[in-house]
Design a protein around this motif. Structure first.
Motif, PDB file in Angstrom:
ATOM      1  N   SER A   1      10.861  11.255 -14.096  1.00 12.52           N
ATOM      2  CA  SER A   1       9.782  12.206 -14.304  1.00 12.52           C
ATOM      3  C   SER A   1       8.618  11.961 -13.373  1.00 12.52           C
ATOM      4  CB  SER A   1       9.294  12.133 -15.764  1.00 12.52           C
ATOM      5  OG  SER A   1       8.828  10.827 -16.042  1.00 12.52           O
ATOM      6  N   ALA A   2       8.355  10.700 -13.060  1.00 13.12           N
ATOM      7  CA  ALA A   2       7.244  10.379 -12.152  1.00 13.12           C
ATOM      8  C   ALA A   2       7.518  10.915 -10.765  1.00 13.12           C
ATOM      9  CB  ALA A   2       7.015   8.869 -12.115  1.00 13.12           C
ATOM     10  N   GLU A   3       8.747  10.788 -10.316  1.00 11.49           N
ATOM     11  CA  GLU A   3       9.081  11.233  -8.962  1.00 11.49           C
ATOM     12  C   GLU A   3       9.253  12.740  -8.914  1.00 11.49           C
ATOM     13  OE1 GLU A   3       9.856  11.173  -4.977  1.00 11.49           O
ATOM     14  OE2 GLU A   3       9.009   9.653  -6.311  1.00 11.49           O
ATOM     15  N   SER A   4       9.868  13.306  -9.968  1.00 12.75           N
ATOM     16  CA  SER A   4      10.126  14.743  -9.923  1.00 12.75           C
ATOM     17  C   SER A   4       8.854  15.548 -10.086  1.00 12.75           C
ATOM     18  CB  SER A   4      11.127  15.112 -11.028  1.00 12.75           C
ATOM     19  OG  SER A   4      10.601  14.755 -12.292  1.00 12.75           O
ATOM     20  N   ASP A   5       7.915  15.045 -10.942  1.00 12.14           N
ATOM     21  CA  ASP A   5       6.652  15.757 -11.087  1.00 12.14           C
ATOM     22  C   ASP A   5       5.847  15.746  -9.817  1.00 12.14           C
ATOM     23  OD1 ASP A   5       6.221  14.633 -14.521  1.00 12.14           O
ATOM     24  OD2 ASP A   5       7.335  16.322 -13.675  1.00 12.14           O
ATOM     25  N   LEU A   6       5.953  14.594  -9.089  1.00 12.35           N
ATOM     26  CA  LEU A   6       5.199  14.503  -7.851  1.00 12.35           C
ATOM     27  C   LEU A   6       5.841  15.297  -6.740  1.00 12.35           C
ATOM     28  CD1 LEU A   6       4.303  10.726  -8.008  1.00 12.35           C
ATOM     29  CD2 LEU A   6       2.770  12.654  -8.395  1.00 12.35           C
TER      30      LEU A   6
ATOM     31  N   LEU B   1       0.828  -1.203   0.000  1.00  9.20           N
ATOM     32  CA  LEU B   1       0.000   0.000   0.000  1.00  9.20           C
ATOM     33  C   LEU B   1       0.865   1.257   0.000  1.00  9.20           C
ATOM     34  CD1 LEU B   1      -2.703   1.512   0.306  1.00  9.20           C
ATOM     35  CD2 LEU B   1      -2.493   1.175   2.780  1.00  9.20           C
ATOM     36  N   CYS B   2       1.896   1.276   0.828  1.00  2.10           N
ATOM     37  CA  CYS B   2       2.776   2.444   0.888  1.00  2.10           C
ATOM     38  C   CYS B   2       3.508   2.646  -0.435  1.00  2.10           C
ATOM     39  CB  CYS B   2       3.780   2.277   2.020  1.00  2.10           C
ATOM     40  SG  CYS B   2       3.042   2.229   3.663  1.00  2.10           S
ATOM     41  N   SER B   3       3.917   1.573  -1.080  1.00  5.15           N
ATOM     42  CA  SER B   3       4.625   1.694  -2.350  1.00  5.15           C
ATOM     43  C   SER B   3       3.727   2.282  -3.425  1.00  5.15           C
ATOM     44  CB  SER B   3       5.143   0.317  -2.793  1.00  5.15           C
ATOM     45  OG  SER B   3       6.046  -0.197  -1.849  1.00  5.15           O
ATOM     46  N   ILE B   4       2.471   1.850  -3.464  1.00  4.22           N
ATOM     47  CA  ILE B   4       1.531   2.381  -4.454  1.00  4.22           C
ATOM     48  C   ILE B   4       1.279   3.869  -4.207  1.00  4.22           C
ATOM     49  CG2 ILE B   4      -0.851   2.245  -5.276  1.00  4.22           C
ATOM     50  CD1 ILE B   4      -0.744  -0.768  -4.722  1.00  4.22           C
ATOM     51  N   LEU B   5       1.125   4.247  -2.943  1.00  9.74           N
ATOM     52  CA  LEU B   5       0.890   5.662  -2.634  1.00  9.74           C
ATOM     53  C   LEU B   5       2.101   6.519  -2.995  1.00  9.74           C
ATOM     54  CD1 LEU B   5      -0.936   5.375   0.825  1.00  9.74           C
ATOM     55  CD2 LEU B   5      -1.939   5.916  -1.401  1.00  9.74           C
ATOM     56  N   VAL B   6       3.298   5.986  -2.774  1.00  9.76           N
ATOM     57  CA  VAL B   6       4.500   6.736  -3.128  1.00  9.76           C
ATOM     58  C   VAL B   6       4.591   6.927  -4.637  1.00  9.76           C
ATOM     59  CG1 VAL B   6       7.023   6.582  -3.221  1.00  9.76           C
ATOM     60  CG2 VAL B   6       5.820   6.146  -1.078  1.00  9.76           C
TER      61      VAL B   6
ATOM     62  N   MET C   1      12.378  15.403   2.667  1.00  5.54           N
ATOM     63  CA  MET C   1      12.514  14.463   1.548  1.00  5.54           C
ATOM     64  C   MET C   1      12.281  15.161   0.213  1.00  5.54           C
ATOM     65  SD  MET C   1      13.359  11.902   3.246  1.00  5.54           S
ATOM     66  CE  MET C   1      13.386  11.540   5.000  1.00  5.54           C
ATOM     67  N   ARG C   2      13.252  15.933  -0.207  1.00  6.37           N
ATOM     68  CA  ARG C   2      13.161  16.663  -1.468  1.00  6.37           C
ATOM     69  C   ARG C   2      13.453  15.714  -2.625  1.00  6.37           C
ATOM     70  NH1 ARG C   2      17.047  21.628  -1.752  1.00  6.37           N
ATOM     71  NH2 ARG C   2      18.590  19.959  -2.056  1.00  6.37           N
ATOM     72  N   PRO C   3      12.560  15.611  -3.604  1.00  5.72           N
ATOM     73  CA  PRO C   3      12.789  14.676  -4.709  1.00  5.72           C
ATOM     74  C   PRO C   3      13.933  15.125  -5.601  1.00  5.72           C
ATOM     75  CG  PRO C   3      10.840  15.983  -5.127  1.00  5.72           C
ATOM     76  CD  PRO C   3      11.268  16.317  -3.729  1.00  5.72           C
TER      77      PRO C   3
ATOM     78  N   GLY D   1       4.135  10.577  -4.531  1.00  9.16           N
ATOM     79  CA  GLY D   1       5.484  10.971  -4.154  1.00  9.16           C
ATOM     80  C   GLY D   1       5.754  10.719  -2.682  1.00  9.16           C
ATOM     81  N   CYS D   2       7.036  10.753  -2.304  1.00  9.42           N
ATOM     82  CA  CYS D   2       7.427  10.429  -0.934  1.00  9.42           C
ATOM     83  C   CYS D   2       7.026  11.517   0.057  1.00  9.42           C
ATOM     84  CB  CYS D   2       8.940  10.200  -0.861  1.00  9.42           C
ATOM     85  SG  CYS D   2       9.519   8.721  -1.719  1.00  9.42           S
ATOM     86  N   ARG D   3       7.257  12.768  -0.303  1.00  9.63           N
ATOM     87  CA  ARG D   3       7.024  13.854   0.650  1.00  9.63           C
ATOM     88  C   ARG D   3       5.553  13.981   1.068  1.00  9.63           C
ATOM     89  NH1 ARG D   3       9.193  19.666  -0.966  1.00  9.63           N
ATOM     90  NH2 ARG D   3      11.193  18.770  -0.355  1.00  9.63           N
ATOM     91  N   PRO D   4       4.591  14.003   0.146  1.00  9.17           N
ATOM     92  CA  PRO D   4       3.186  14.100   0.593  1.00  9.17           C
ATOM     93  C   PRO D   4       2.741  12.915   1.431  1.00  9.17           C
ATOM     94  CG  PRO D   4       3.380  14.639  -1.740  1.00  9.17           C
ATOM     95  CD  PRO D   4       4.687  14.080  -1.323  1.00  9.17           C
ATOM     96  N   VAL D   5       3.201  11.711   1.077  1.00  9.03           N
ATOM     97  CA  VAL D   5       2.819  10.521   1.839  1.00  9.03           C
ATOM     98  C   VAL D   5       3.355  10.607   3.266  1.00  9.03           C
ATOM     99  CG1 VAL D   5       3.103   8.023   1.999  1.00  9.03           C
ATOM    100  CG2 VAL D   5       2.595   9.072  -0.203  1.00  9.03           C
ATOM    101  N   MET D   6       4.578  11.082   3.423  1.00  7.15           N
ATOM    102  CA  MET D   6       5.165  11.179   4.758  1.00  7.15           C
ATOM    103  C   MET D   6       4.490  12.258   5.597  1.00  7.15           C
ATOM    104  SD  MET D   6       9.221  10.568   4.055  1.00  7.15           S
ATOM    105  CE  MET D   6       9.581  10.594   5.802  1.00  7.15           C
ATOM    106  N   LEU D   7       4.094  13.352   4.970  1.00  5.95           N
ATOM    107  CA  LEU D   7       3.397  14.400   5.720  1.00  5.95           C
ATOM    108  C   LEU D   7       2.054  13.897   6.251  1.00  5.95           C
ATOM    109  CD1 LEU D   7       4.120  17.512   3.456  1.00  5.95           C
ATOM    110  CD2 LEU D   7       5.144  16.969   5.668  1.00  5.95           C
TER     111      LEU D   7
END
Length: 501
Positions: A496-501, A77-82, A197-199, A86-92
């Motif tokens: 691009s997927a990570e940087s856009d997010l 579940l966490c992997s799909i959300l990331v 966690m800056r992408p 992206g990592c930063r919104p999920v962690m917040l």
């Protein structure tokens, strides 16, 4: 940790191995400490919860079990959300959940409310922080990744040394309700760590063909999803052996830290003195994890990392068996020292061995599936030990059961690996020497392998010069270019997927 190695090596952005990565490492250090130490530190409040709600040891042990189960079982579940946000919104969001769960638990009127608030909500929040932080750590570090992972893993014992005495002080000053409320405020620091966690963004000035590859990103965004749950890893014998051994290991690995404080109180020691045992365990663990990581990285040890992991498990299991004979506080201190060493070794080697077994390509899928299966064992381990304690009224049997389970997992891993896995790579090597066909199967991705089967008919060097002008060699070179283009496109897709997010 279902997505730890999700984008490992798949991004065109080179890992900086420093710079802002040290800030990411600090955030991962704090998150790791909260995620692994919090379920153990909560055990300080078990005595008060038993008196408050009139429940048994097995009932309170479910709190730590649910916390660990949420941390382990929500990997996919966490992997799909990331991948989606992206990592930063999920962690917040995860930091808010972790804090909200403890705040709501401070108003609980039954043990069921503690399960739902502290176990489910806080556990989910910690999982949404822990796994993305490891993903970002692996993206920021490449050459220094073993050092970075070792330092981040040391956050668990450091937090344990701090949270255990802090929980005891909060219980004396404000009661368990006030302690839960303050701990909920402390967990808001997870949001601050998530903000670090800056992408990584690829430099656009250096990639002129990026404009042409941008339209292809939308067509291939679906490809990373199957990698999260690649069930083909179950065809690997090594993965099956590791999964079985790890599931058995988890049944008893987390039991002693949960019950050692109550064990000391049962022997007539003060509450503060009893809680100090977890601090001793954590202090030893601080040095054991990085040290074992350095040892495992040695050239003559790394190929035998599986057996080093088995030794760590046997060491931990024997420590539990001997610790069951403790009759005073001094013997419990000695137990915590040796348990901290062995526990740190297991923590440092657990995922390194899994990566060595399945490889980096399938590691993201393998770790998600392993943690899902371990979550079941986590739900069974401490509660079953607590129920055994309710029936026997002796901690000796609890530690004996935990030691037997951990030793059994070590024997399964070592013996099965020696009998099955060691022979597996020898067969293809022997076949490769006898005939050239198996060599083609191993090296599908490299065109030079297709030229080698033609060389056994003649000399090993001369046929290579004769085959160059032929049409057979022109086709692999064209395939080479297509494969390279596909690989470059895949790398840019993850960026691009990570940087856009």
């Amino acid at each position: 940790m279902g997505g730890v190695a999700l984008d490992d090596g798949g991004c065109k952005v080179k890992a900086p191995d420093g710079g802002w990565g040290w800030a990411v490492l600090f955030g991962c250090f704090v998150i790791t400490g909260f995620s692994y130490a919090f379920p153990k530190a909560v055990s300080v409040f078990f005595k008060e919860l038993i008196r408050e709600f009139g429940v048994g040891y097995s009932d309170t042990a479910w709190i730590s079990s649910i916390l660990l189960a949420m941390l382990y079982g929500t990997g996919p579940l966490c992997s799909i959300l990331v991948n989606r946000f992206g990592c930063r919104p999920v962690m917040l969001v995860g930091g808010l959940f972790a804090s909200l769960g403890m705040i709501l638990a401070s108003f609980a009127t039954s043990i069921i409310h503690i399960y739902l608030c502290t176990g489910v909500i806080t556990g989910l929040g910690m999982a949404l922080n822990f796994q993305p932080s490891l993903i970002m750590l692996n993206r920021y570090f490449s050459e220094k990744r073993p050092l970075a992972n070792g330092l981040a893993a040391a956050g668990s014992p450091v937090a344990l040394c701090c949270l255990s005495p802090l929980g005891q002080v909060l219980q004396y000053e404000y009661g368990w309700r006030g302690g839960f409320l303050i701990l909920g405020g402390i967990l808001l620091n997870c949001c601050a760590c998530g903000a670090l966690m800056r992408p990584l963004v690829p430099p656009k000035s250096l990639e002129t063909p990026g404009i042409e590859k941008a339209p292809d990103d939308a067509d291939k965004n679906v490809k990373p999803k199957p990698k999260l749950l690649d069930f083909s890893v179950f065809r690997d014998r090594g993965f099956l052996i590791y999964t079985i051994a790890a599931s058995i290991m988890v049944l008893g690995l987390f039991v002693p830290p949960v019950f050692v404080v109550s064990y000391a109180k049962e022997l007539g020691n003060e509450d503060t003195k009893s809680a100090l045992l977890l601090s001793i365990l954590g202090f030893i663990d601080i040095f054991a994890r990085p040290t074992c990581g350095i040892i495992a990285g040695l050239q003559w040890v790394r190929p035998r990392c599986v057996y080093l992991f088995s030794f760590a498990l046997i060491f931990n299991g024997i420590t539990d068996l001997v610790g069951s004979l403790s009759k005073d506080y001094t013997s419990l201190v000695v137990f915590c020292i040796f348990f901290g060493i062995s526990y740190g070794m297991v923590g440092a080697l657990q995922f390194e061995v899994l990566m060595a077994v399945v490889g980096t390509e399938k590691f993201s899928s393998a770790i998600g599936l392993v943690l899902m299966l371990e979550a079941i064992a986590v739900l069974v381990g401490p509660p079953s030990a607590g129920r055994l304690l309710d029936h026997t009224k002796k901690y000796m049997f609890v530690f004996l059961l935990a030691g037997i389970e951990v030793v059994l997992s070590a024997l399964v891993l070592a013996i099965c690996n020696f009998l099955c896995i060691k022979k597996k790579p020898e067969a293809p090597d022997a076949a490769a020497v006898e005939s050239g066909e198996p060599v083609e199967e191993k090296n599908h991705s490299s065109p030079p392998a297709s030229e080698e089967p033609h060389t056994p008919n003649g000399n090993s060097e001369k046929p290579k010069t004769d085959l160059r002008p032929e049409n057979v060699t022109e086709e692999p070179t064209e395939e080479e270019t297509f494969l390279k283009e596909d690989d470059e496109e895949k790398k840019t897709i993850t960026c691009s997927a990570e940087s856009d997010l």
